[in-house]
Design a protein around this motif. Structure first.
Motif, PDB file in Angstrom:
ATOM      1  N   MET A  64       0.846  -1.179   0.000  1.00  0.00           N
ATOM      2  CA  MET A  64       0.000   0.000   0.000  1.00  0.00           C
ATOM      3  C   MET A  64       0.891   1.241   0.000  1.00  0.00           C
ATOM      4  SD  MET A  64      -2.921   1.070   2.751  1.00  0.00           S
ATOM      5  CE  MET A  64      -2.019   1.852   4.063  1.00  0.00           C
ATOM      6  N   ASN A  65       0.817   1.990  -1.055  1.00  0.00           N
ATOM      7  CA  ASN A  65       1.601   3.208  -1.200  1.00  0.00           C
ATOM      8  C   ASN A  65       0.671   4.396  -1.006  1.00  0.00           C
ATOM      9  OD1 ASN A  65       3.730   4.898  -1.794  1.00  0.00           O
ATOM     10  ND2 ASN A  65       3.422   4.775  -3.996  1.00  0.00           N
ATOM     11  N   GLU A  66       0.847   5.122   0.108  1.00  0.00           N
ATOM     12  CA  GLU A  66      -0.031   6.246   0.407  1.00  0.00           C
ATOM     13  C   GLU A  66       0.606   7.548  -0.075  1.00  0.00           C
ATOM     14  OE1 GLU A  66      -2.873   6.063   3.913  1.00  0.00           O
ATOM     15  OE2 GLU A  66      -1.253   7.344   4.628  1.00  0.00           O
ATOM     16  N   ILE A  67      -0.145   8.317  -0.843  1.00  0.00           N
ATOM     17  CA  ILE A  67       0.320   9.601  -1.361  1.00  0.00           C
ATOM     18  C   ILE A  67      -0.138  10.702  -0.399  1.00  0.00           C
ATOM     19  CG2 ILE A  67       0.224  11.222  -3.296  1.00  0.00           C
ATOM     20  CD1 ILE A  67       1.432   8.640  -4.202  1.00  0.00           C
ATOM     21  N   ASN A  68       0.807  11.498   0.086  1.00  0.00           N
ATOM     22  CA  ASN A  68       0.484  12.601   0.981  1.00  0.00           C
ATOM     23  C   ASN A  68       0.551  13.908   0.193  1.00  0.00           C
ATOM     24  OD1 ASN A  68      -0.055  14.109   3.264  1.00  0.00           O
ATOM     25  ND2 ASN A  68       2.073  14.137   3.921  1.00  0.00           N
ATOM     26  N   MET A  69      -0.523  14.686   0.250  1.00  0.00           N
ATOM     27  CA  MET A  69      -0.568  15.965  -0.468  1.00  0.00           C
ATOM     28  C   MET A  69      -1.055  17.050   0.472  1.00  0.00           C
ATOM     29  SD  MET A  69      -1.291  14.889  -4.334  1.00  0.00           S
ATOM     30  CE  MET A  69      -1.091  16.522  -4.769  1.00  0.00           C
ATOM     31  N   VAL A  70      -0.458  18.233   0.344  1.00  0.00           N
ATOM     32  CA  VAL A  70      -0.863  19.380   1.154  1.00  0.00           C
ATOM     33  C   VAL A  70      -1.918  20.178   0.381  1.00  0.00           C
ATOM     34  CG1 VAL A  70      -0.071  21.510   2.260  1.00  0.00           C
ATOM     35  CG2 VAL A  70       1.406  19.479   2.263  1.00  0.00           C
ATOM     36  N   ILE A  71      -3.018  20.440   1.055  1.00  0.00           N
ATOM     37  CA  ILE A  71      -4.108  21.218   0.461  1.00  0.00           C
ATOM     38  C   ILE A  71      -3.697  22.690   0.463  1.00  0.00           C
ATOM     39  CG2 ILE A  71      -6.531  21.917   0.758  1.00  0.00           C
ATOM     40  CD1 ILE A  71      -6.241  18.990  -0.056  1.00  0.00           C
ATOM     41  N   PRO A  72      -3.974  23.419  -0.635  1.00  0.00           N
ATOM     42  CA  PRO A  72      -3.605  24.839  -0.695  1.00  0.00           C
ATOM     43  C   PRO A  72      -4.339  25.687   0.349  1.00  0.00           C
ATOM     44  CG  PRO A  72      -4.542  24.095  -2.791  1.00  0.00           C
ATOM     45  CD  PRO A  72      -4.614  22.955  -1.846  1.00  0.00           C
ATOM     46  N   PHE A 126      -4.305  19.404   5.681  1.00  0.00           N
ATOM     47  CA  PHE A 126      -4.980  20.707   5.656  1.00  0.00           C
ATOM     48  C   PHE A 126      -4.283  21.760   6.506  1.00  0.00           C
ATOM     49  CE2 PHE A 126      -8.284  18.443   3.591  1.00  0.00           C
ATOM     50  CZ  PHE A 126      -9.132  19.371   3.023  1.00  0.00           C
ATOM     51  N   LYS A 127      -3.024  21.544   6.886  1.00  0.00           N
ATOM     52  CA  LYS A 127      -2.345  22.462   7.810  1.00  0.00           C
ATOM     53  C   LYS A 127      -2.284  23.900   7.303  1.00  0.00           C
ATOM     54  CE  LYS A 127       2.263  21.394   6.089  1.00  0.00           C
ATOM     55  NZ  LYS A 127       3.447  20.593   6.327  1.00  0.00           N
ATOM     56  N   ASN A 128      -2.245  24.106   5.988  1.00  0.00           N
ATOM     57  CA  ASN A 128      -2.155  25.459   5.419  1.00  0.00           C
ATOM     58  C   ASN A 128      -3.507  26.024   4.992  1.00  0.00           C
ATOM     59  OD1 ASN A 128       0.635  25.287   5.678  1.00  0.00           O
ATOM     60  ND2 ASN A 128       0.893  24.481   3.613  1.00  0.00           N
ATOM     61  N   CYS A 129      -4.531  25.193   4.948  1.00  0.00           N
ATOM     62  CA  CYS A 129      -5.827  25.595   4.388  1.00  0.00           C
ATOM     63  C   CYS A 129      -6.585  26.531   5.330  1.00  0.00           C
ATOM     64  CB  CYS A 129      -6.667  24.361   4.090  1.00  0.00           C
ATOM     65  SG  CYS A 129      -8.186  24.738   3.201  1.00  0.00           S
ATOM     66  N   LYS A 177      -7.817  10.079   3.429  1.00  0.00           N
ATOM     67  CA  LYS A 177      -7.789  10.522   4.815  1.00  0.00           C
ATOM     68  C   LYS A 177      -7.430  12.003   4.851  1.00  0.00           C
ATOM     69  CE  LYS A 177      -6.012   6.041   6.192  1.00  0.00           C
ATOM     70  NZ  LYS A 177      -4.787   5.351   6.586  1.00  0.00           N
ATOM     71  N   LEU A 178      -8.080  12.723   5.746  1.00  0.00           N
ATOM     72  CA  LEU A 178      -7.786  14.139   5.943  1.00  0.00           C
ATOM     73  C   LEU A 178      -7.224  14.322   7.344  1.00  0.00           C
ATOM     74  CD1 LEU A 178     -11.112  15.761   4.648  1.00  0.00           C
ATOM     75  CD2 LEU A 178      -9.197  14.890   3.317  1.00  0.00           C
ATOM     76  N   TYR A 179      -6.248  15.202   7.461  1.00  0.00           N
ATOM     77  CA  TYR A 179      -5.749  15.517   8.786  1.00  0.00           C
ATOM     78  C   TYR A 179      -5.264  16.954   8.858  1.00  0.00           C
ATOM     79  CZ  TYR A 179      -0.943  14.736   7.127  1.00  0.00           C
ATOM     80  OH  TYR A 179       0.243  14.813   6.443  1.00  0.00           O
ATOM     81  N   SER A 180      -5.015  17.402  10.082  1.00  0.00           N
ATOM     82  CA  SER A 180      -4.587  18.779  10.375  1.00  0.00           C
ATOM     83  C   SER A 180      -5.565  19.821   9.860  1.00  0.00           C
ATOM     84  CB  SER A 180      -3.183  19.053   9.825  1.00  0.00           C
ATOM     85  OG  SER A 180      -2.226  18.273  10.488  1.00  0.00           O
ATOM     86  N   VAL A 181      -6.861  19.545  10.018  1.00  0.00           N
ATOM     87  CA  VAL A 181      -7.867  20.548   9.683  1.00  0.00           C
ATOM     88  C   VAL A 181      -7.926  21.476  10.898  1.00  0.00           C
ATOM     89  CG1 VAL A 181     -10.253  20.975   8.988  1.00  0.00           C
ATOM     90  CG2 VAL A 181      -9.119  18.852   8.311  1.00  0.00           C
TER      91      VAL A 181
END
Length: 92
Positions: free
Chosen positions: A1-9, A39-42, A68-72
């Motif tokens: 399982m390869n999880e892609i982590n992306m930062v939301i603008p 979502f740390k920057n959103c 999965k969403l985190y750091s909202v």
């Protein structure tokens, strides 16, 4: 399982959401189906941004993947998820 982590603008609205959707669709077309969105920057999300997240969630679910969403952290962004009850869908 390869999880892609992306930062939301910071501003996840029409232009940013469309670009984000293209990026994720390209990754899904290459076989990726496990995503984590930070979502740390959103500071703002609109209906377009929410729609993109729901569409990605549905596609990944169909492929037995996950989103999965985190750091909202922003209260206004979290309020949008609460009002739309998407906090329950994404398990925030």
């Amino acid at each position: 399982m390869n999880e892609i982590n992306m930062v939301i603008p910071e501003n996840f609205a029409v232009d940013e959401a469309d670009e984000f959707r293209e990026q994720i669709n390209n990754l899904i077309n290459k076989g990726e189906k496990f995503f984590t969105f930070d979502f740390k920057n959103c500071k703002f999300i609109d209906s377009t941004g929410l729609g993109v997240l729901v569409t990605i969630y549905k596609k990944c679910n169909e492929l037995n993947g996950s989103v999965k969403l985190y750091s909202v952290n922003d209260p206004q962004v979290m309020k949008i998820f609460n009002l739309t009850r998407l906090d329950k869908v994404f398990g925030i």
